[in-house]
Design a protein around this motif. Structure first.
Motif, PDB file in Angstrom:
ATOM      1  N   ALA A  72      -6.670  23.584 -18.336  1.00 17.49           N
ATOM      2  CA  ALA A  72      -5.977  23.074 -19.522  1.00 17.49           C
ATOM      3  C   ALA A  72      -5.107  21.891 -19.135  1.00 17.49           C
ATOM      4  N   VAL A  73      -4.813  21.051 -20.119  1.00 16.86           N
ATOM      5  CA  VAL A  73      -3.877  19.949 -19.914  1.00 16.86           C
ATOM      6  C   VAL A  73      -2.537  20.533 -19.458  1.00 16.86           C
ATOM      7  N   GLY A  74      -1.961  19.915 -18.435  1.00 18.13           N
ATOM      8  CA  GLY A  74      -0.711  20.396 -17.869  1.00 18.13           C
ATOM      9  C   GLY A  74      -0.882  21.206 -16.597  1.00 18.13           C
ATOM     10  N   ASP A  75      -2.116  21.624 -16.290  1.00 19.34           N
ATOM     11  CA  ASP A  75      -2.353  22.388 -15.062  1.00 19.34           C
ATOM     12  C   ASP A  75      -2.104  21.522 -13.830  1.00 19.34           C
ATOM     13  N   THR A  76      -1.674  22.173 -12.755  1.00 17.55           N
ATOM     14  CA  THR A  76      -1.470  21.495 -11.481  1.00 17.55           C
ATOM     15  C   THR A  76      -2.741  21.595 -10.650  1.00 17.55           C
ATOM     16  N   VAL A  77      -3.139  20.480 -10.047  1.00 17.56           N
ATOM     17  CA  VAL A  77      -4.353  20.434  -9.235  1.00 17.56           C
ATOM     18  C   VAL A  77      -4.047  19.733  -7.912  1.00 17.56           C
ATOM     19  N   ARG A  78      -4.917  19.955  -6.928  1.00 15.74           N
ATOM     20  CA  ARG A  78      -4.727  19.356  -5.601  1.00 15.74           C
ATOM     21  C   ARG A  78      -6.018  18.701  -5.143  1.00 15.74           C
ATOM     22  N   ARG A 137       0.832  -1.203   0.000  1.00  9.66           N
ATOM     23  CA  ARG A 137       0.000   0.000   0.000  1.00  9.66           C
ATOM     24  C   ARG A 137       0.867   1.253   0.000  1.00  9.66           C
ATOM     25  N   VAL A 138       0.572   2.175  -0.905  1.00 12.05           N
ATOM     26  CA  VAL A 138       1.245   3.475  -0.945  1.00 12.05           C
ATOM     27  C   VAL A 138       0.186   4.543  -1.160  1.00 12.05           C
ATOM     28  N   GLU A 139       0.348   5.670  -0.503  1.00 15.48           N
ATOM     29  CA  GLU A 139      -0.594   6.774  -0.649  1.00 15.48           C
ATOM     30  C   GLU A 139      -0.073   7.715  -1.727  1.00 15.48           C
ATOM     31  N   ALA A 140      -0.852   7.896  -2.781  1.00 16.79           N
ATOM     32  CA  ALA A 140      -0.433   8.772  -3.875  1.00 16.79           C
ATOM     33  C   ALA A 140      -0.400  10.222  -3.410  1.00 16.79           C
ATOM     34  N   SER A 141       0.399  11.033  -4.080  1.00 16.24           N
ATOM     35  CA  SER A 141       0.459  12.462  -3.798  1.00 16.24           C
ATOM     36  C   SER A 141      -0.912  13.083  -3.995  1.00 16.24           C
ATOM     37  N   ARG A 142      -1.252  14.060  -3.191  1.00 16.92           N
ATOM     38  CA  ARG A 142      -2.524  14.760  -3.338  1.00 16.92           C
ATOM     39  C   ARG A 142      -2.395  15.946  -4.294  1.00 16.92           C
ATOM     40  N   ARG A 143      -1.244  16.074  -4.902  1.00 19.31           N
ATOM     41  CA  ARG A 143      -0.993  17.113  -5.897  1.00 19.31           C
ATOM     42  C   ARG A 143      -0.675  16.429  -7.222  1.00 19.31           C
ATOM     43  N   GLY A 144      -1.377  16.797  -8.277  1.00 25.31           N
ATOM     44  CA  GLY A 144      -1.187  16.096  -9.536  1.00 25.31           C
ATOM     45  C   GLY A 144      -1.259  17.021 -10.729  1.00 25.31           C
ATOM     46  N   THR A 145      -1.244  16.410 -11.923  1.00 29.25           N
ATOM     47  CA  THR A 145      -1.232  17.149 -13.184  1.00 29.25           C
ATOM     48  C   THR A 145      -2.350  16.652 -14.088  1.00 29.25           C
ATOM     49  N   VAL A 146      -3.040  17.593 -14.736  1.00 26.11           N
ATOM     50  CA  VAL A 146      -4.102  17.236 -15.669  1.00 26.11           C
ATOM     51  C   VAL A 146      -3.472  16.678 -16.944  1.00 26.11           C
ATOM     52  N   ARG A 147      -3.837  15.435 -17.282  1.00 24.74           N
ATOM     53  CA  ARG A 147      -3.321  14.791 -18.493  1.00 24.74           C
ATOM     54  C   ARG A 147      -4.338  14.836 -19.646  1.00 24.74           C
ATOM     55  N   ALA A 148      -5.617  14.845 -19.316  1.00 25.47           N
ATOM     56  CA  ALA A 148      -6.673  14.922 -20.325  1.00 25.47           C
ATOM     57  C   ALA A 148      -7.892  15.554 -19.670  1.00 25.47           C
ATOM     58  N   LEU A 149      -8.785  16.106 -20.474  1.00 26.32           N
ATOM     59  CA  LEU A 149      -9.874  16.916 -19.913  1.00 26.32           C
ATOM     60  C   LEU A 149     -11.093  16.855 -20.821  1.00 26.32           C
ATOM     61  N   THR A 150     -12.266  16.802 -20.200  1.00 26.52           N
ATOM     62  CA  THR A 150     -13.504  16.940 -20.950  1.00 26.52           C
ATOM     63  C   THR A 150     -14.490  17.728 -20.109  1.00 26.52           C
ATOM     64  N   ILE A 199      -6.091  12.597 -14.106  1.00 30.63           N
ATOM     65  CA  ILE A 199      -5.074  13.222 -13.255  1.00 30.63           C
ATOM     66  C   ILE A 199      -3.920  12.256 -13.065  1.00 30.63           C
ATOM     67  N   ALA A 200      -2.709  12.746 -13.268  1.00 26.56           N
ATOM     68  CA  ALA A 200      -1.504  11.960 -13.010  1.00 26.56           C
ATOM     69  C   ALA A 200      -0.949  12.328 -11.634  1.00 26.56           C
ATOM     70  N   LEU A 201      -0.679  11.292 -10.812  1.00 27.14           N
ATOM     71  CA  LEU A 201      -0.189  11.487  -9.447  1.00 27.14           C
ATOM     72  C   LEU A 201       1.052  10.638  -9.217  1.00 27.14           C
ATOM     73  N   GLU A 202       2.020  11.198  -8.515  1.00 27.65           N
ATOM     74  CA  GLU A 202       3.155  10.403  -8.089  1.00 27.65           C
ATOM     75  C   GLU A 202       2.730   9.503  -6.946  1.00 27.65           C
ATOM     76  N   ALA A 203       3.234   8.268  -6.965  1.00 29.06           N
ATOM     77  CA  ALA A 203       2.895   7.298  -5.913  1.00 29.06           C
ATOM     78  C   ALA A 203       4.049   6.323  -5.778  1.00 29.06           C
ATOM     79  N   GLY A 204       4.575   6.158  -4.549  1.00 27.57           N
ATOM     80  CA  GLY A 204       5.713   5.272  -4.358  1.00 27.57           C
ATOM     81  C   GLY A 204       6.853   5.706  -5.250  1.00 27.57           C
ATOM     82  N   GLY A 205       7.390   4.782  -6.037  1.00 33.95           N
ATOM     83  CA  GLY A 205       8.460   5.125  -6.959  1.00 33.95           C
ATOM     84  C   GLY A 205       7.994   5.337  -8.371  1.00 33.95           C
ATOM     85  N   GLY A 206       6.689   5.461  -8.581  1.00 39.35           N
ATOM     86  CA  GLY A 206       6.174   5.598  -9.927  1.00 39.35           C
ATOM     87  C   GLY A 206       5.070   6.622 -10.026  1.00 39.35           C
ATOM     88  N   GLU A 207       4.157   6.383 -10.969  1.00 39.94           N
ATOM     89  CA  GLU A 207       3.077   7.316 -11.237  1.00 39.94           C
ATOM     90  C   GLU A 207       1.812   6.524 -11.544  1.00 39.94           C
TER      91      GLU A 207
END
Length: 468
Positions: A439-445, A376-389, A415-423
């Motif tokens: 927009a794609v690429g925006d940072t979200v929390r 079990r790993v807790e993903a970051s609560r800060r991520g990046t928008v990869r796609a949007l509709t 949303i892409a999030l870092e988790a453990g040693g990956g994403e």
């Protein structure tokens, strides 16, 4: 001496000016209030409490050390239904943490402080509220917000003393069983005298001299009330102004004085004295504190996005039917409960063989496709928008149709999030944002919001807010 070691404020994004209310009704029963905070359709006392607590805890000790949680609200999501267990799970607090929920009156925040001061270890106090009233009058001053405090030994702000006074004063503010709207008898002279006399009695019972206070947060149902409460107390107008926040956020029920305390402490310094005066029903609680501390979220007191009165009515659900045709997706409560760690804390699985991340952590590894026992790993609560509709008006699935009726079109993103040693990536709704401005690429929390109601029970989970 026990005291406050960290504090956090959360206020909803939207603000309604009293001018807008007056233009709509020809009058506004909100004396001394310039604007008020307005919760979004997916916000309630629980989600605001979690948001404020996250801010207080991020600046303080490991949350696993918390031994007591004391919550204050007059507007729990359900009249009957456990507030505390959800709150604890959403914050990943220890499952054996002791807890209490104070409600039924606006002095509940004072009760929560008293419980925390009696605890033997670190405690978390949270006051969150979003009262409602009849739109023509009682609703005019009512706002929303939350405040959180970490209470511990040898704290940055010692609480010198706490005092109580009770005297029956029926009819000042009440919500009959089965109703959601706040009422009062509306006898203003009676109300003012009752509040002033009860708060004064509690304040004078404090061991310290109130005249030493450089700041005060007093019961404030409107902008003039705290100065009337101060009528028999030796406090300066400057001291009262420091802890008065109702002019900017509205009457946030049990949360108003706690938010005012944090506003005062944010301006306090070593040796400065702040007093708090809570009132509710016929009880008053007084606190005496020393010093100051940084407060997470304090900038939101003067922030926010202005909305018009029609938008306000829709967001609060006053003009929304809520009845939706069609069945929508059905996720049984047992299945929902089984995924709460993912929905609240973004818990993913890390493959012990290849290090790949799988979300949700079920089935085979999404990288090497092996059947493994995930770590079990807790993903970051800060991520990046990869796609949007954008879900257009009328395009929402039935379970989200009420949200769309109240909020309008909304955005869903990958949303892409870092988790453990990956994403890892996941789909999620975006909250508190203009869908056209993302927009794609925006940072979200991540933030916890109400997702929808099914089988009569509100379902909560992670959505994402824009960081800029």
């Amino acid at each position: 001496m026990r005291g406050i070691d960290a504090g956090g404020i959360y206020l909803p994004r939207f603000r309604l000016s009293t001018e807008e209310t007056a233009a709509a009704w020809g009058h506004a029963d909100a004396r001394g209030i310039d604007r008020k905070a307005v919760p979004a359709a997916d916000e309630d006392a629980l989600t605001m409490a979690v948001a404020a607590a996250e801010r207080a805890l991020s600046a303080s000790l490991d949350r696993s050390a918390i031994e007591l949680v004391a919550v204050a609200t007059t507007t729990p999501p359900m009249v009957e239904g456990d507030f505390l267990s959800r709150f604890v799970r959403m914050l990943a607090l220890p499952e054996d943490v002791a807890g209490s929920v104070s409600t039924q009156h606006t002095a509940a925040g004072g009760e929560a402080f008293a419980r925390a001061l009696d605890a033997n270890g670190p405690a978390l106090v949270v006051a969150a509220d979003c009262p409602e009233g009849a739109p023509a009058d009682a609703d005019h001053p009512l706002g929303a917000g939350a405040a959180a405090f970490v209470i511990d030994e040898d704290a940055a702000v010692p609480i010198r003393d706490i005092a109580w006074h009770s005297d029956e004063t029926p009819g000042i503010r009440f919500r009959p069983r089965g109703e959601r709207e706040v009422n009062s008898l509306g006898v203003t002279t009676y109300e003012r005298n009752a509040v002033r006399e009860t708060v004064t009695a509690a304040m004078t019972a404090l061991e310290g001299d109130a005249s030493e206070a450089t700041a005060a947060a007093l019961h404030q149902r409107d902008g003039k009330f705290p100065y009337r409460v101060d009528g028999d107390l030796p406090l300066s107008n400057e001291a009262v102004a420091t802890g008065t926040v109702v002019d900017r956020i509205g009457d946030a029920g049990a949360a108003t004085v706690p938010i005012g305390l944090l506003a005062a402490l944010a301006e306090g310094d070593t040796g400065g004295v702040t007093v708090g005066g809570f009132f509710g029903g016929g009880s008053a609680v007084a606190l005496e504190l020393e010093g100051g501390l940084p407060v997470a979220g304090i900038d939101e007191l003067d922030g926010g996005e202005a909305i018009d009165y029609t938008t306000y009515l829709r967001k609060r659900g006053y003009v929304v039917e809520g009845e939706v045709a069609g069945g929508g997706a059905n996720v049984s409560l047992p299945n929902w409960e089984g995924s709460l760690d993912q929905r609240y804390r973004l818990v993913a699985g890390e493959c012990p063989d290849c290090g790949g991340i799988t979300f949700p952590p079920r089935g085979a590894c999404q990288e090497c496709h092996s059947r493994v026992e995930f770590e079990r790993v807790e993903a970051s609560r800060r991520g990046t928008v990869r796609a949007l509709t954008i879900i257009g008006q009328g395009g929402a699935p039935p379970e989200f149709a009420e949200l769309q009726q109240r909020e309008g079109v909304y955005a869903v993103a990958i949303i892409a999030l870092e988790a453990g040693g990956g994403e890892t990536t996941l789909p999620a709704q975006l909250a508190d944002v203009d869908p056209e401005a993302v927009a794609v690429g925006d940072t979200v929390r991540a933030t916890i919001r109400r997702i929808y109601t099914q089988e009569g029970v509100a379902r909560y989970g992670v959505k994402f807010r824009s960081e800029g």
